[in-house]
Design a protein around this motif. Structure first.
Motif, PDB file in Angstrom:
ATOM      1  N   VAL A 221      -1.690   3.770  18.571  1.00 30.69           N
ATOM      2  CA  VAL A 221      -0.402   4.405  18.256  1.00 30.69           C
ATOM      3  C   VAL A 221       0.517   3.393  17.576  1.00 30.69           C
ATOM      4  CG1 VAL A 221      -0.545   6.074  20.142  1.00 30.69           C
ATOM      5  CG2 VAL A 221       0.528   3.845  20.535  1.00 30.69           C
ATOM      6  N   SER A 222       1.432   3.926  16.780  1.00 28.66           N
ATOM      7  CA  SER A 222       2.370   3.058  16.073  1.00 28.66           C
ATOM      8  C   SER A 222       3.415   2.509  17.038  1.00 28.66           C
ATOM      9  CB  SER A 222       3.065   3.847  14.955  1.00 28.66           C
ATOM     10  OG  SER A 222       4.113   3.093  14.410  1.00 28.66           O
ATOM     11  N   LEU A 223       3.825   1.291  16.786  1.00 27.33           N
ATOM     12  CA  LEU A 223       4.874   0.704  17.616  1.00 27.33           C
ATOM     13  C   LEU A 223       6.205   1.438  17.466  1.00 27.33           C
ATOM     14  CD1 LEU A 223       4.158  -3.117  17.122  1.00 27.33           C
ATOM     15  CD2 LEU A 223       3.554  -1.679  19.079  1.00 27.33           C
ATOM     16  N   SER A 224       6.306   2.245  16.397  1.00 30.54           N
ATOM     17  CA  SER A 224       7.531   3.028  16.205  1.00 30.54           C
ATOM     18  C   SER A 224       7.484   4.345  16.960  1.00 30.54           C
ATOM     19  CB  SER A 224       7.752   3.302  14.707  1.00 30.54           C
ATOM     20  OG  SER A 224       6.672   4.065  14.188  1.00 30.54           O
ATOM     21  N   ASN A 225       6.374   4.601  17.610  1.00 26.40           N
ATOM     22  CA  ASN A 225       6.210   5.873  18.323  1.00 26.40           C
ATOM     23  C   ASN A 225       5.728   5.638  19.758  1.00 26.40           C
ATOM     24  OD1 ASN A 225       6.215   8.708  18.540  1.00 26.40           O
ATOM     25  ND2 ASN A 225       4.032   8.815  17.996  1.00 26.40           N
ATOM     26  N   LEU A 226       6.220   4.580  20.385  1.00 28.79           N
ATOM     27  CA  LEU A 226       5.766   4.225  21.741  1.00 28.79           C
ATOM     28  C   LEU A 226       6.278   5.220  22.779  1.00 28.79           C
ATOM     29  CD1 LEU A 226       6.317   0.343  21.776  1.00 28.79           C
ATOM     30  CD2 LEU A 226       4.140   1.596  21.592  1.00 28.79           C
ATOM     31  N   GLN A 227       5.481   5.417  23.801  1.00 30.56           N
ATOM     32  CA  GLN A 227       5.863   6.234  24.954  1.00 30.56           C
ATOM     33  C   GLN A 227       5.625   5.412  26.227  1.00 30.56           C
ATOM     34  OE1 GLN A 227       3.711   9.925  25.007  1.00 30.56           O
ATOM     35  NE2 GLN A 227       4.571  10.648  23.061  1.00 30.56           N
ATOM     36  N   PRO A 228       6.429   5.648  27.274  1.00 27.26           N
ATOM     37  CA  PRO A 228       6.213   4.934  28.541  1.00 27.26           C
ATOM     38  C   PRO A 228       4.766   5.137  29.038  1.00 27.26           C
ATOM     39  CG  PRO A 228       8.317   6.049  28.577  1.00 27.26           C
ATOM     40  CD  PRO A 228       7.616   6.540  27.341  1.00 27.26           C
ATOM     41  N   GLY A 229       4.143   4.060  29.435  1.00 18.44           N
ATOM     42  CA  GLY A 229       2.754   4.139  29.900  1.00 18.44           C
ATOM     43  C   GLY A 229       1.760   3.685  28.851  1.00 18.44           C
ATOM     44  N   ASP A 230       2.199   3.456  27.593  1.00 19.34           N
ATOM     45  CA  ASP A 230       1.281   2.952  26.568  1.00 19.34           C
ATOM     46  C   ASP A 230       0.903   1.497  26.882  1.00 19.34           C
ATOM     47  OD1 ASP A 230       1.352   5.331  25.213  1.00 19.34           O
ATOM     48  OD2 ASP A 230       2.791   4.666  23.676  1.00 19.34           O
ATOM     49  N   ILE A 231      -0.310   1.139  26.479  1.00 21.12           N
ATOM     50  CA  ILE A 231      -0.777  -0.249  26.664  1.00 21.12           C
ATOM     51  C   ILE A 231      -0.434  -1.038  25.402  1.00 21.12           C
ATOM     52  CG2 ILE A 231      -2.780  -1.734  27.016  1.00 21.12           C
ATOM     53  CD1 ILE A 231      -4.145   0.599  28.460  1.00 21.12           C
ATOM     54  N   LEU A 232       0.314  -2.099  25.575  1.00 25.23           N
ATOM     55  CA  LEU A 232       0.658  -2.985  24.461  1.00 25.23           C
ATOM     56  C   LEU A 232      -0.362  -4.119  24.395  1.00 25.23           C
ATOM     57  CD1 LEU A 232       4.498  -3.321  25.167  1.00 25.23           C
ATOM     58  CD2 LEU A 232       3.359  -1.679  23.643  1.00 25.23           C
ATOM     59  N   TYR A 233      -0.674  -4.560  23.202  1.00 19.89           N
ATOM     60  CA  TYR A 233      -1.576  -5.719  23.069  1.00 19.89           C
ATOM     61  C   TYR A 233      -1.038  -6.674  22.014  1.00 19.89           C
ATOM     62  CZ  TYR A 233      -3.605  -3.211  19.021  1.00 19.89           C
ATOM     63  OH  TYR A 233      -3.793  -2.550  17.825  1.00 19.89           O
ATOM     64  N   TRP A 234      -1.426  -7.942  22.213  1.00 18.12           N
ATOM     65  CA  TRP A 234      -1.036  -9.018  21.299  1.00 18.12           C
ATOM     66  C   TRP A 234      -2.315  -9.578  20.683  1.00 18.12           C
ATOM     67  CZ3 TRP A 234       1.626  -7.323  25.316  1.00 18.12           C
ATOM     68  CH2 TRP A 234       3.025  -7.317  25.263  1.00 18.12           C
ATOM     69  N   GLY A 235      -2.312  -9.749  19.368  1.00 17.19           N
ATOM     70  CA  GLY A 235      -3.519 -10.139  18.657  1.00 17.19           C
ATOM     71  C   GLY A 235      -4.108  -8.919  17.969  1.00 17.19           C
ATOM     72  N   GLY A 236      -5.336  -9.013  17.489  1.00 16.72           N
ATOM     73  CA  GLY A 236      -5.944  -7.882  16.803  1.00 16.72           C
ATOM     74  C   GLY A 236      -6.590  -6.900  17.763  1.00 16.72           C
ATOM     75  N   ALA A 237      -6.696  -5.628  17.306  1.00 16.38           N
ATOM     76  CA  ALA A 237      -7.390  -4.622  18.110  1.00 16.38           C
ATOM     77  C   ALA A 237      -8.860  -5.031  18.226  1.00 16.38           C
ATOM     78  CB  ALA A 237      -7.272  -3.250  17.463  1.00 16.38           C
ATOM     79  N   GLY A 238      -9.328  -5.175  19.463  1.00 16.47           N
ATOM     80  CA  GLY A 238     -10.702  -5.631  19.686  1.00 16.47           C
ATOM     81  C   GLY A 238     -10.806  -7.132  19.855  1.00 16.47           C
ATOM     82  N   SER A 239      -9.723  -7.835  19.505  1.00 13.29           N
ATOM     83  CA  SER A 239      -9.717  -9.291  19.691  1.00 13.29           C
ATOM     84  C   SER A 239      -8.402  -9.741  20.313  1.00 13.29           C
ATOM     85  CB  SER A 239      -9.931  -9.996  18.352  1.00 13.29           C
ATOM     86  OG  SER A 239      -8.890  -9.656  17.443  1.00 13.29           O
ATOM     87  N   ALA A 240      -7.766  -8.839  21.028  1.00 15.01           N
ATOM     88  CA  ALA A 240      -6.469  -9.141  21.642  1.00 15.01           C
ATOM     89  C   ALA A 240      -6.604 -10.245  22.686  1.00 15.01           C
ATOM     90  CB  ALA A 240      -5.896  -7.880  22.283  1.00 15.01           C
ATOM     91  N   TYR A 241      -5.565 -11.061  22.812  1.00 15.79           N
ATOM     92  CA  TYR A 241      -5.576 -12.144  23.790  1.00 15.79           C
ATOM     93  C   TYR A 241      -4.602 -11.885  24.935  1.00 15.79           C
ATOM     94  CZ  TYR A 241      -1.399 -13.455  21.148  1.00 15.79           C
ATOM     95  OH  TYR A 241      -0.174 -13.437  20.525  1.00 15.79           O
ATOM     96  N   HIS A 242      -3.818 -10.762  24.837  1.00 11.55           N
ATOM     97  CA  HIS A 242      -2.854 -10.465  25.888  1.00 11.55           C
ATOM     98  C   HIS A 242      -2.535  -8.968  25.860  1.00 11.55           C
ATOM     99  CE1 HIS A 242       0.298 -11.138  28.772  1.00 11.55           C
ATOM    100  NE2 HIS A 242       1.256 -10.685  27.961  1.00 11.55           N
ATOM    101  N   VAL A 243      -2.257  -8.412  27.053  1.00 18.36           N
ATOM    102  CA  VAL A 243      -1.898  -6.989  27.157  1.00 18.36           C
ATOM    103  C   VAL A 243      -0.770  -6.826  28.171  1.00 18.36           C
ATOM    104  CG1 VAL A 243      -4.138  -5.988  26.491  1.00 18.36           C
ATOM    105  CG2 VAL A 243      -3.755  -6.660  28.864  1.00 18.36           C
TER     106      VAL A 243
END
Length: 279
Positions: A221-243
């Motif tokens: 989902v786009s960061l401009s369309n976040l909803q409570p309960g969404d999982i945020l990640y840092w780094g690339g999708a599939g190679s994230a280093y933080h959530v």
């Protein structure tokens, strides 16, 4: 002629030579017979004595031989027993040494795995810190001036969470203040993916264990369309280093690092790279 010659009683009778010889022969024969008989008797009497003297000598020799044989047999038995005891002790020592070696190998392998896990965790933290520094610099460059509102690329809507999302948010907020421990999934400590995993487990959703897999677990989902309960990640999708978990009103909850533990922070504190929705 003597004046007593006519008297008979005074005459010495003449002995006959033959008679004397005969008498001497008889006497000699008797004496010889006696001598022979004596010698024979002596010989007969001496023979048992000779045998009696020999028998004790033979019997003593045999006793000595039997005793020596018994002593040799006993010594051999003692030697066999001693050797058996030595063999048993050597076998026991070998078995114990083998067990000690196996235990040492297990401990060495466990220490090696622990060191490898610590190395990976340290590398992940270092990478995460570097990535956050880069993202923070980018966010600062694109953030509007103070008072003009949040970045247009990140939604800070305050839509109220309901149902499962509300349960997830309630759970993560309750963990704020607890320690960060690499590999932990609660209840007293968490790492970033451990917190997300346990939070969604409360509502019956099974997620992958690590952040790389969690960043692709749902719908992007786009960061401009976040909803409570969404999982945020840092780094690339599939190679994230933080959530972390978006909890609404521009805030997220995450197990950040060993220094801060589980915290609730605004998105501007550490802008995420993307988000997935599993609810």
């Amino acid at each position: 002629m003597s004046h007593t010659a006519h008297i008979r009683s005074h005459r010495k009778p003449r002995r006959n030579a033959s008679k004397i010889a005969m008498r001497a022969g008889v006497a000699g024969g008797v004496l010889g017979t006696l001598a022979v008989a004596g010698a024979s008797g002596s010989a007969s009497a001496a023979e048992p004595v000779t045998q009696t003297l020999e028998l004790p000598t033979l019997t003593a020799d045999m006793a000595v031989q039997v005793a020596q044989s018994a002593e040799v047999t006993q010594q051999a038995a003692a030697n066999y027993q001693l050797q058996a005891e030595r063999d048993a002790a050597a076998a026991k020592a070998a078995k114990e040494a083998k067990a000690d070696l196996a235990d040492a190998k297990k401990k060495a392998e466990a220490r090696k795995k622990a060191a490898e896990a610590a190395r990976k965790a340290a590398a992940e933290r270092a990478s995460r810190a570097a990535e956050r520094t880069t993202l923070s610099a980018s966010a600062s460059a694109s953030t509007p001036a103070a008072g003009s509102g949040a970045s247009a690329s990140v939604s800070t809507g305050s839509s109220a969470a309901t149902g499962s999302a509300a349960a997830v948010i309630s759970f993560v907020k309750a963990q704020v203040g607890k320690a960060y421990v690499s590999g932990a999934t609660g209840p007293s400590a968490y790492d970033c993916s451990g917190l997300v995993l346990t939070a969604f487990k409360q509502v019956g959703i099974s997620l992958p264990r690590v952040s790389q897999d969690q960043s692709t677990a749902g719908t992007q989902v786009s960061l401009s369309n976040l909803q409570p309960g969404d999982i945020l990640y840092w780094g690339g999708a599939g190679s994230a280093y933080h959530v972390g978990v978006y909890v609404g009103d521009g805030m997220f909850v995450g197990a950040q690092n060993p220094s801060t533990g589980v915290v609730e922070r605004p998105l501007s504190y550490d802008p995420p790279s993307g988000a997935v929705r599993v609810l």
